[in-house]
Design an enzyme around this catalytic site. Structure first.
Site, PDB file in Angstrom:
ATOM      1  N   ARG A 185       0.831  -1.209   0.000  1.00 26.31           N
ATOM      2  CA  ARG A 185       0.000   0.000   0.000  1.00 26.31           C
ATOM      3  C   ARG A 185       0.867   1.260   0.000  1.00 26.31           C
ATOM      4  NH1 ARG A 185      -5.469   1.859   0.862  1.00 26.31           N
ATOM      5  NH2 ARG A 185      -6.360  -0.232   1.002  1.00 26.31           N
TER       6      ARG A 185
ATOM      7  N   GLU B 210      -9.459   6.151   7.694  1.00 23.67           N
ATOM      8  CA  GLU B 210      -8.025   6.354   7.515  1.00 23.67           C
ATOM      9  C   GLU B 210      -7.636   7.629   6.761  1.00 23.67           C
ATOM     10  OE1 GLU B 210      -5.913   2.116   7.151  1.00 23.67           O
ATOM     11  OE2 GLU B 210      -7.687   2.284   5.880  1.00 23.67           O
TER      12      GLU B 210
END
Length: 778
Positions: free
Chosen positions: A322, A724
């Site tokens: 990621r 997030e």
């Protein structure tokens, strides 16, 4: 599926400012966490015995004094495990519950004491005699690179022809950035309680984001089927990713004690043990080379990333992937080569943390934007704008996905206008020209964050909805509540479907015996997945009620209307409770499971190409800071944020998540410093030495608004994830500090500033600047 009209809800459906379901309990102390549960008869208290060395053979382990200590019922080691001595989340087999003959980080569990009181367990654990043979320890990224201590082969992501693009670029730069880790510092430490039942069954109360994983790992440890273990959690006192995999070790110890003794067992870590034993955000070192034209437009960029993963794999593969995914942030890189090394060290295994590698990747490209601007003498926002993703030909990511619904340009333009960016930037520069010791910095940075688990099979969820004969509703799903408001939002979705008040819905604890095989509440996908699953369950029941009401009213199903707690069809009208009671008497099923799997996504990790994200969430933040150039101290004086949450299910909760995420991100980048000594021992393992943001660190001016734009993705009520992405808005704080430091050399040189920007780090960057600043007035 039958169709009916839901005109409106009666006060607490989607889109409303509804308080968190446990908010009043949080502030009064009524909310029950694991350590608040009643002390059961015969309850055992556990205390783990931890390694004091980062890397060593265990030559001898003498626990005789521990076993003989007052109150001790049993002492657990690897020899007491009937099944698999491992809680690794991906099956890598490198996360033992108890060390066998070697320890690989300071703080690793070697044994655990189960005693009649917590004090007895702690006193006994201190009596262990362990003879170590110390081995060379790999502690830093540099150490691991030198020894080629890679957990897996280096990963490569490529877009275009980067080397040629750099060679032909009008301008080139290269530099590096070090980014520190971060402790989760959830208010409730890791905790678990196990209660034995009949036939060897166990009920485990675990403060975990991933009950199904805890269930499966305990079953494997005990060599039992998963159906013998029921894991439950009503709420956590914070998680932030730190209870996605780390909770399994704690729950496994409690379960082993219960299985061995037949007594309930509880393990709640104190803060020091929690910080020493559990993983952190990965620290990174990133080198870059970039080529660009005289306007600042990228020709191409190369990133060489290396992260300290710790002693085991844990989730490091996906986390570092990621980081690669988000090395573009909101920018079209044109040509890109991203190399990522995942390094094994003799430190606690790093793990998931809010953003899951994305923040580290974004930090790299934002540093590039700042350095280009300083090199060319341009406004950093102008450089950012010219590099934003655009239309066809400028909308492909380095992993092959095309950016749809790009809101970054609109959000940036609105924020720059609403928050007076141009005027404030000019004012900051004028201030700096007149003040020698206090310098102001300002920065506006965007966020583009992909939403979905990049491990595709995890993008699924289940739910269970019961409607009782009196019209009350019982809701259960696989998501977990850690303070973010997931339970409230999902209940709002169900209330909307039935057009009833939220008070008619009972929110129940997540439990593996109600909804099986769930995914972690992580990746910001909790509401997307569980909300859709609960909606599908509610709609199944609603369809049955529609068919029944249409039959009773002798009308088409399309003419059945749910509104304000009532159901109308032709000239008939029922309260929700009355229709439900009639349906029950007519033998209509009023219970249903629901299931949802995210569509469209796919990804081939072997070539790092595909469509891993269902959609992107966007946002932007403008931060203004002041830096004392004599001490390096800095403070945030104002923050303005516009963030994209689609059609908000609950604006109050979403704004709370944005504010909290931003402050947590600012802590990571300014004050939260993890210090390991040269023996690999964590020295910052309490709030006395590890500085999380305090109330006084909140900016005095803190403006947050939700972007009013359409979401064309078929998510739950067209909402977007909010857990997030806001954390990465705090990168604007780091860039603003960088801007203030650059003013010391009259903006002629890029500061060598690294994260966290502690006073020491800031002062070091100032002292390393060439001393060619203009001499301002004092």
């Amino acid at each position: 599926m039958a169709k009916a009209k839901t005109i409106k809800n009666i006060g607490q459906g989607v889109g409303k400012d509804v308080r968190h379901d446990s908010a009043h309990k949080h502030v009064t102390g009524e909310a029950v966490y694991i350590d608040d549960m009643p002390l059961l008869p015969g309850l055992l208290h556990l205390q783990p015995g931890l390694s004091t060395h980062a890397h060593a053979n265990i030559k001898a382990l003498d626990l005789s004094a521990v076993r003989a200590a007052t109150g001790v019922v049993c002492v657990l080691t690897h020899e007491d495990i009937p099944g698999v001595n491992d809680v690794s989340p991906t099956g890598s087999g490198d996360d033992p519950i108890f060390a066998v003959d070697k320890v690989v980080y300071a703080g690793q569990a070697i044994f655990a004491v189960a005693a009649t009181s917590l004090a007895a367990a702690r006193n006994a654990a201190a009596l262990a005699k362990i003879d170590y043979e110390e081995l060379p320890a790999v502690l830093t990224i540099a150490d691991a690179k030198a020894q080629d201590a890679d957990l897996e082969p280096a990963q490569l992501m490529v877009l275009g022809a980067t080397k040629d693009a750099l060679f032909t670029a009008e301008h080139q730069l290269k530099s590096s950035l070090r980014i520190g880790g971060q402790d989760h510092f959830y208010l409730e430490s890791q905790a678990a309680q196990c209660v034995p039942g009949e036939d060897g069954d166990l009920t485990v109360y675990s403060s975990t984001q991933h009950p199904s994983e805890v269930q499966h790992l305990i079953a494997h440890m005990l060599d039992r089927d998963s159906h013998a273990v029921n894991v439950q959690i009503r709420r956590m006192g914070g998680g932030f990713g730190g209870k996605e995999t780390q909770a399994a070790l704690i729950a496994a110890m409690a379960a082993l004690a219960s299985a061995k003794t037949g007594r309930p067992a509880r393990l709640v870590l104190d803060r020091d043990d929690d910080m020493v034993m559990t993983g952190k955000r990965h620290d990174f070192e990133i080198d870059y080379k970039v080529g660009f034209d005289s306007e600042g437009r990228l020709n191409g960029v190369m990133f060489d990333m290396a992260s300290r993963c710790g002693s085991s794999m844990d989730l490091s593969a996906a986390i570092n992937d990621r980081a690669m995914f988000h090395a573009d942030n909101a920018y079209f890189l044109n040509n890109a080569q991203i190399v990522s090394r995942r390094l094994r060290t003799n430190t606690v295994s790093n793990t998931a943390f809010r953003g899951f590698g994305g923040p580290q990747g974004m930090m790299a490209i934002e540093r590039v934007m700042d350095d280009i601007a300083l090199h060319l003498g341009k406004d950093p926002l102008a450089v950012r704008r010219i590099n934003l993703y655009g239309e066809k030909g400028r909308n492909q990511t380095p992993y092959g996905q095309f950016v749809r619904g790009n809101l970054a340009p609109q959000i940036i333009d609105q924020l720059a206008k609403d928050a007076d960016y141009d005027q404030r930037r000019a004012a900051a520069r004028a201030f700096n020209a007149k003040n020698r010791y206090i310098k102001k910095g300002i920065a506006l940075t965007p966020v583009k964050f992909g939403i979905s688990f990049t491990t595709t099979f995890l993008n699924q969820a289940g739910a269970l909805v019961h409607v009782y004969a009196d019209g009350s509703v019982h809701l259960n799903h696989g998501g977990t509540e850690m303070g973010q408001g997931l339970f409230t939002k999902v209940a709002q979705v169900v209330a909307h479907e039935f057009a009833i008040d939220l008070d008619q819905i009972k929110i129940s604890a997540t439990a593996t015996d109600k909804v099986p095989n769930t995914s972690a509440t992580a990746a910001s996908a909790g509401t997307d997945l569980n909300g859709m699953a609960a909606q599908n369950a509610a709609r199944t029941i609603k369809d049955r009620l529609i068919a029944f009401a249409a039959q009773e009213a002798e009308c088409a199903q399309e003419d059945v209307i749910f509104a304000d707690g009532e159901i109308r069809a032709n000239d008939k009208k029922w309260s929700f409770a009355a229709l439900v009671k009639a349906a029950y008497l007519a033998r209509i099923s009023l219970s249903s499971t629901g299931y949802y799997a995210t569509p469209e996504i796919h990804y081939d990790r072997s070539i790092h190409d595909g469509w891993p994200f269902y959609y992107y969430a966007f946002g932007a933040a403008l931060s203004e800071v002041e830096v004392d150039t004599l001490t390096g101290e800095n403070r945030i004086v104002r923050v303005d944020i516009i963030h994209d949450v689609g059609r908000s299910l609950n604006p109050a909760l979403d704004i709370g998540q944005i504010e909290g995420g931003f402050v947590q991100g600012a802590g990571w980048l300014t004050s939260e410093e993890l210090v390991f000594d040269d023996q690999g021992v964590l020295r910052t393992h309490a709030p006395s030495t590890y500085k999380i943001p305090a109330c006084s660190d909140r900016p005095p001016v803190f403006n947050v608004s939700l972007f009013e734009g359409e979401n064309n993705v078929d998510s739950v009520h067209r909402s977007k994830a909010v857990g997030e992405p806001p954390l990465m808005l705090a990168i604007s704080v780091f860039s603003a500090i960088n801007d203030a430091v650059a003013s010391v050399a009259d903006y002629k040189h890029a500061p060598d500033l690294h994260a966290p920007a502690t006073p020491e780090s800031v002062l070091r960057a100032i002292n390393n600047l060439p001393t060619n600043q203009s001499t301002p007035k004092s």
